[in-house]
Design a protein around this motif. Structure first.
Motif, PDB file in Angstrom:
ATOM      1  N   ASN A   1      -3.213  -4.028   3.267  1.00 39.97           N
ATOM      2  CA  ASN A   1      -3.429  -3.305   2.018  1.00 39.97           C
ATOM      3  C   ASN A   1      -4.677  -3.852   1.318  1.00 39.97           C
ATOM      4  O   ASN A   1      -4.641  -4.910   0.678  1.00 39.97           O
ATOM      5  CB  ASN A   1      -2.197  -3.447   1.130  1.00 39.97           C
ATOM      6  CG  ASN A   1      -2.259  -2.572  -0.095  1.00 39.97           C
ATOM      7  OD1 ASN A   1      -3.261  -2.524  -0.791  1.00 39.97           O
ATOM      8  ND2 ASN A   1      -1.166  -1.879  -0.362  1.00 39.97           N
ATOM      9  N   GLY A   2      -5.780  -3.138   1.434  1.00 42.47           N
ATOM     10  CA  GLY A   2      -7.056  -3.580   0.900  1.00 42.47           C
ATOM     11  C   GLY A   2      -7.055  -3.933  -0.571  1.00 42.47           C
ATOM     12  O   GLY A   2      -7.541  -5.001  -0.953  1.00 42.47           O
ATOM     13  N   PRO A   3      -6.542  -3.068  -1.449  1.00 38.31           N
ATOM     14  CA  PRO A   3      -6.551  -3.401  -2.875  1.00 38.31           C
ATOM     15  C   PRO A   3      -5.764  -4.681  -3.191  1.00 38.31           C
ATOM     16  O   PRO A   3      -6.173  -5.477  -4.031  1.00 38.31           O
ATOM     17  CB  PRO A   3      -5.893  -2.184  -3.537  1.00 38.31           C
ATOM     18  CG  PRO A   3      -6.157  -1.056  -2.596  1.00 38.31           C
ATOM     19  CD  PRO A   3      -6.097  -1.682  -1.226  1.00 38.31           C
TER      20      PRO A   3
ATOM     21  N   GLY B   1      -5.675   2.171  -6.170  1.00 36.01           N
ATOM     22  CA  GLY B   1      -5.376   0.757  -5.987  1.00 36.01           C
ATOM     23  C   GLY B   1      -6.577  -0.120  -6.256  1.00 36.01           C
ATOM     24  O   GLY B   1      -6.460  -1.181  -6.884  1.00 36.01           O
ATOM     25  N   TYR B   2      -7.746   0.299  -5.807  1.00 40.46           N
ATOM     26  CA  TYR B   2      -8.961  -0.501  -6.048  1.00 40.46           C
ATOM     27  C   TYR B   2      -9.329  -0.535  -7.522  1.00 40.46           C
ATOM     28  O   TYR B   2      -9.773  -1.563  -8.035  1.00 40.46           O
ATOM     29  CB  TYR B   2     -10.128   0.003  -5.202  1.00 40.46           C
ATOM     30  CG  TYR B   2     -10.059  -0.454  -3.769  1.00 40.46           C
ATOM     31  CD1 TYR B   2     -10.240  -1.797  -3.439  1.00 40.46           C
ATOM     32  CD2 TYR B   2      -9.781   0.435  -2.739  1.00 40.46           C
ATOM     33  CE1 TYR B   2     -10.163  -2.232  -2.119  1.00 40.46           C
ATOM     34  CE2 TYR B   2      -9.706   0.013  -1.419  1.00 40.46           C
ATOM     35  CZ  TYR B   2      -9.894  -1.323  -1.115  1.00 40.46           C
ATOM     36  OH  TYR B   2      -9.813  -1.762   0.188  1.00 40.46           O
TER      37      TYR B   2
ATOM     38  N   ASP C   1      -7.758   9.732  -3.498  1.00 42.83           N
ATOM     39  CA  ASP C   1      -7.334   8.781  -2.476  1.00 42.83           C
ATOM     40  C   ASP C   1      -6.459   7.710  -3.129  1.00 42.83           C
ATOM     41  O   ASP C   1      -6.840   7.104  -4.130  1.00 42.83           O
ATOM     42  CB  ASP C   1      -8.577   8.168  -1.839  1.00 42.83           C
ATOM     43  CG  ASP C   1      -8.271   7.220  -0.714  1.00 42.83           C
ATOM     44  OD1 ASP C   1      -7.088   7.069  -0.336  1.00 42.83           O
ATOM     45  OD2 ASP C   1      -9.223   6.621  -0.192  1.00 42.83           O
TER      46      ASP C   1
ATOM     47  N   ASP D   1      -5.784   4.743  -2.119  1.00 42.34           N
ATOM     48  CA  ASP D   1      -6.462   3.448  -2.113  1.00 42.34           C
ATOM     49  C   ASP D   1      -7.457   3.328  -3.258  1.00 42.34           C
ATOM     50  O   ASP D   1      -7.626   2.249  -3.818  1.00 42.34           O
ATOM     51  CB  ASP D   1      -7.177   3.205  -0.784  1.00 42.34           C
ATOM     52  CG  ASP D   1      -6.246   2.660   0.296  1.00 42.34           C
ATOM     53  OD1 ASP D   1      -5.102   2.276  -0.048  1.00 42.34           O
ATOM     54  OD2 ASP D   1      -6.667   2.613   1.460  1.00 42.34           O
TER      55      ASP D   1
END
Length: 92
Positions: free
Chosen positions: A61-63, A10-11, A5, A7
């Motif tokens: 964008n969560g991260p 990114g996390y 994924d 994301d």
């Protein structure tokens, strides 16, 4: 074929960059020593973090939200100390 994924990547990046910032921020807050910090660089850094956080919020964008939102808090505290020391000419 291995898929991951986007994301999740990114996390992981957000966690690493955010966590790497905290030891120096904690040391600065504990010792109250800001002599080795450039005021202009730290102003630009903190503004950049705030703008990245805003970008993350606007784009969902969560991260980016997580990394910059968490980094902004201690960055503002350190910047406040640096400005206070600069204004008092007691550069510590």
């Amino acid at each position: 074929m291995f898929t991951m994924d986007v994301d999740a990547i990114g996390y992981v990046a957000a966690a690493l960059t955010t966590l790497s910032f905290f030891p120096q921020a904690i040391k600065t807050l504990r010792t109250d020593d800001t002599r080795s910090i450039s005021l202009s660089m730290y102003c630009m850094f903190t503004a950049g973090v705030a703008i990245w956080a805003a970008f993350g919020l606007l784009s969902g964008n969560g991260p980016v939200i997580l990394a910059n939102g968490l980094t902004l808090i201690p960055a503002l505290f350190v910047l406040q100390k640096k400005i206070r020391h600069h204004l008092n000419k007691g550069e510590r």
